[in-house]
Design a protein around this motif. Structure first.
Motif, mmCIF file in Angstrom:
data_model
loop_
_atom_site.group_PDB
_atom_site.id
_atom_site.type_symbol
_atom_site.label_atom_id
_atom_site.label_comp_id
_atom_site.label_asym_id
_atom_site.label_seq_id
_atom_site.Cartn_x
_atom_site.Cartn_y
_atom_site.Cartn_z
ATOM 1 N N SER A 157 -14.883 13.763 -6.985
ATOM 2 C CA SER A 157 -14.045 13.509 -5.808
ATOM 3 C C SER A 157 -14.457 12.253 -5.064
ATOM 4 O O SER A 157 -15.599 11.807 -5.141
ATOM 5 N N THR A 158 -13.487 11.736 -4.333
ATOM 6 C CA THR A 158 -13.724 10.686 -3.356
ATOM 7 C C THR A 158 -12.763 10.921 -2.204
ATOM 8 O O THR A 158 -11.764 11.629 -2.347
ATOM 9 N N PHE A 159 -13.071 10.340 -1.061
ATOM 10 C CA PHE A 159 -12.282 10.565 0.143
ATOM 11 C C PHE A 159 -11.843 9.239 0.736
ATOM 12 O O PHE A 159 -12.579 8.262 0.701
ATOM 13 N N VAL A 160 -10.637 9.230 1.319
ATOM 14 C CA VAL A 160 -10.130 8.058 2.023
ATOM 15 C C VAL A 160 -9.670 8.536 3.395
ATOM 16 O O VAL A 160 -8.791 9.405 3.486
ATOM 17 N N ASN A 161 -10.267 7.975 4.457
ATOM 18 C CA ASN A 161 -9.827 8.414 5.783
ATOM 19 C C ASN A 161 -8.530 7.713 6.185
ATOM 20 O O ASN A 161 -8.112 6.733 5.570
ATOM 21 N N LYS A 162 -7.914 8.238 7.196
ATOM 22 C CA LYS A 162 -6.568 7.798 7.587
ATOM 23 C C LYS A 162 -6.529 6.327 7.984
ATOM 24 O O LYS A 162 -5.622 5.600 7.597
ATOM 25 N N SER A 163 -7.501 5.868 8.740
ATOM 26 C CA SER A 163 -7.474 4.470 9.191
ATOM 27 C C SER A 163 -7.620 3.511 8.010
ATOM 28 O O SER A 163 -6.960 2.473 7.973
ATOM 29 N N ASN A 164 -8.461 3.852 7.045
ATOM 30 C CA ASN A 164 -8.599 3.002 5.853
ATOM 31 C C ASN A 164 -7.315 2.988 5.034
ATOM 32 O O ASN A 164 -6.909 1.943 4.530
ATOM 33 N N PHE A 165 -6.681 4.150 4.894
ATOM 34 C CA PHE A 165 -5.446 4.204 4.121
ATOM 35 C C PHE A 165 -4.332 3.426 4.827
ATOM 36 O O PHE A 165 -3.545 2.734 4.178
ATOM 37 N N ASN A 166 -4.282 3.524 6.154
ATOM 38 C CA ASN A 166 -3.295 2.739 6.909
ATOM 39 C C ASN A 166 -3.536 1.241 6.719
ATOM 40 O O ASN A 166 -2.590 0.456 6.643
ATOM 41 N N SER A 167 -4.798 0.836 6.622
ATOM 42 C CA SER A 167 -5.118 -0.571 6.371
ATOM 43 C C SER A 167 -4.630 -1.008 4.994
ATOM 44 O O SER A 167 -4.131 -2.127 4.827
ATOM 45 N N ILE A 168 -4.773 -0.138 4.010
ATOM 46 C CA ILE A 168 -4.288 -0.437 2.665
ATOM 47 C C ILE A 168 -2.780 -0.668 2.683
ATOM 48 O O ILE A 168 -2.277 -1.657 2.147
ATOM 49 N N VAL A 169 -2.043 0.249 3.307
ATOM 50 C CA VAL A 169 -0.577 0.137 3.369
ATOM 51 C C VAL A 169 -0.174 -1.125 4.129
ATOM 52 O O VAL A 169 0.705 -1.873 3.691
ATOM 53 N N SER A 170 -0.833 -1.406 5.248
ATOM 54 C CA SER A 170 -0.520 -2.618 6.023
ATOM 55 C C SER A 170 -0.810 -3.878 5.219
ATOM 56 O O SER A 170 -0.055 -4.849 5.270
ATOM 57 N N GLY A 171 -1.913 -3.881 4.475
ATOM 58 C CA GLY A 171 -2.259 -5.033 3.643
ATOM 59 C C GLY A 171 -1.224 -5.301 2.570
ATOM 60 O O GLY A 171 -0.865 -6.455 2.306
ATOM 61 N N VAL A 172 -0.706 -4.256 1.941
ATOM 62 C CA VAL A 172 0.316 -4.427 0.903
ATOM 63 C C VAL A 172 1.636 -4.891 1.534
ATOM 64 O O VAL A 172 2.332 -5.740 0.970
ATOM 65 N N LYS A 173 1.975 -4.367 2.708
ATOM 66 C CA LYS A 173 3.191 -4.827 3.409
ATOM 67 C C LYS A 173 3.090 -6.316 3.736
ATOM 68 O O LYS A 173 4.052 -7.066 3.563
ATOM 69 N N PHE A 174 1.930 -6.742 4.208
ATOM 70 C CA PHE A 174 1.728 -8.147 4.547
ATOM 71 C C PHE A 174 1.826 -9.018 3.300
ATOM 72 O O PHE A 174 2.445 -10.079 3.319
ATOM 73 N N TYR A 175 1.236 -8.574 2.209
ATOM 74 C CA TYR A 175 1.305 -9.321 0.942
ATOM 75 C C TYR A 175 2.752 -9.433 0.496
ATOM 76 O O TYR A 175 3.178 -10.488 0.008
ATOM 77 N N LYS A 176 3.527 -8.367 0.661
ATOM 78 C CA LYS A 176 4.940 -8.390 0.263
ATOM 79 C C LYS A 176 5.719 -9.399 1.098
ATOM 80 O O LYS A 176 6.619 -10.083 0.586
ATOM 81 N N LYS A 177 5.389 -9.523 2.377
ATOM 82 C CA LYS A 177 6.054 -10.530 3.213
ATOM 83 C C LYS A 177 5.715 -11.941 2.755
ATOM 84 O O LYS A 177 6.547 -12.845 2.808
ATOM 85 N N LEU A 178 4.476 -12.145 2.331
ATOM 86 C CA LEU A 178 4.062 -13.470 1.863
ATOM 87 C C LEU A 178 4.655 -13.808 0.497
ATOM 88 O O LEU A 178 4.869 -14.989 0.190
ATOM 89 N N HIS A 179 4.896 -12.790 -0.320
ATOM 90 C CA HIS A 179 5.405 -12.990 -1.687
ATOM 91 C C HIS A 179 6.660 -12.141 -1.897
ATOM 92 O O HIS A 179 6.628 -11.153 -2.630
ATOM 93 N N PRO A 180 7.785 -12.514 -1.290
ATOM 94 C CA PRO A 180 8.981 -11.669 -1.361
ATOM 95 C C PRO A 180 9.619 -11.596 -2.744
ATOM 96 O O PRO A 180 10.367 -10.686 -3.027
ATOM 97 N N LYS A 181 9.313 -12.532 -3.619
ATOM 98 C CA LYS A 181 9.951 -12.554 -4.946
ATOM 99 C C LYS A 181 9.243 -11.673 -5.970
ATOM 100 O O LYS A 181 9.730 -11.490 -7.070
ATOM 101 N N GLU A 182 8.071 -11.136 -5.640
ATOM 102 C CA GLU A 182 7.347 -10.290 -6.599
ATOM 103 C C GLU A 182 7.926 -8.908 -6.639
ATOM 104 O O GLU A 182 8.218 -8.273 -5.706
#
Length: 182
Positions: A157-182
């Motif tokens: 097992s491994t654990f991911v807390n809520k704030s870290n997971f929210n950071s992951i989702v926010s990071g991917v959203k930001f990357y998508k804004k920077l690279h809209p064609k991917e």
């Protein structure tokens, strides 16, 4: 004799880039989209969303880090090589949708369990997909997602807390804004 040596040297220098480039084409790539190295209570954690392109087709994965081994109560982290990879999809939209589905588990009742495909492998996902149980756990000061593989009577097992997971989702959203064609 000098001309032969010079000719061989020129031929070797000219052929070297072709030979070297052939070697690199077989090494898999792991293009990081979002990466976080976090220390929680003295325990280092690493999370990453990356793209592993194969023949021009994108494959996005979430690495939730290294798994411990033990049972439901005690987990011992001693395996620094193998990581748990969760496939997210072939586009950034699919990756975000999968991440948001996992993020929605934080809004459910504690103890809620879902199953997602995953791969425990060294360095790169190797295609050996197995079921990973994702359980929402609520502790005194933290909300956690527990990613668990069951093998031979043991839990990994491994654990991911809520704030870290929210950071992951926010990071991917930001990357998508920077690279809209991917």
């Amino acid at each position: 004799m000098k001309r032969v040596r010079r000719f061989l040297a020129i031929l070797l220098v000219a052929a070297f880039p072709a030979v070297a480039s052939a070697q690199f084409s077989q090494i898999p790539q792991r293009n990081a989209i979002f990466q976080a190295e976090i220390e929680t209570n003295g325990i280092p954690e690493s999370f990453e969303v990356f793209d592993k392109p194969v023949d021009g087709v994108h494959d996005y994965y979430l690495s939730v880090g290294h798994l411990g081994i033990g049972d439901a109560v005690i987990q011992v982290n001693f395996d620094p090589l193998y990581e748990l990879f969760i496939p997210l999809g072939n586009t950034l939209d699919e990756a975000l949708e999968t991440l948001k589905d996992l993020q929605d588990l934080y809004r459910t009742e504690p103890g809620t369990v879902t199953t997602v495909p995953g791969c425990l492998a060294f360095g790169f996902p190797d295609g050996n997909i197995e079921d990973v149980k994702v359980t929402y756990r609520k502790q005194i000061f933290s909300n956690l997602l527990e990613f668990t593989l069951e093998r031979e009577g043991y839990q990994r097992s491994t654990f991911v807390n809520k704030s870290n997971f929210n950071s992951i989702v926010s990071g991917v959203k930001f990357y998508k804004k920077l690279h809209p064609k991917e």
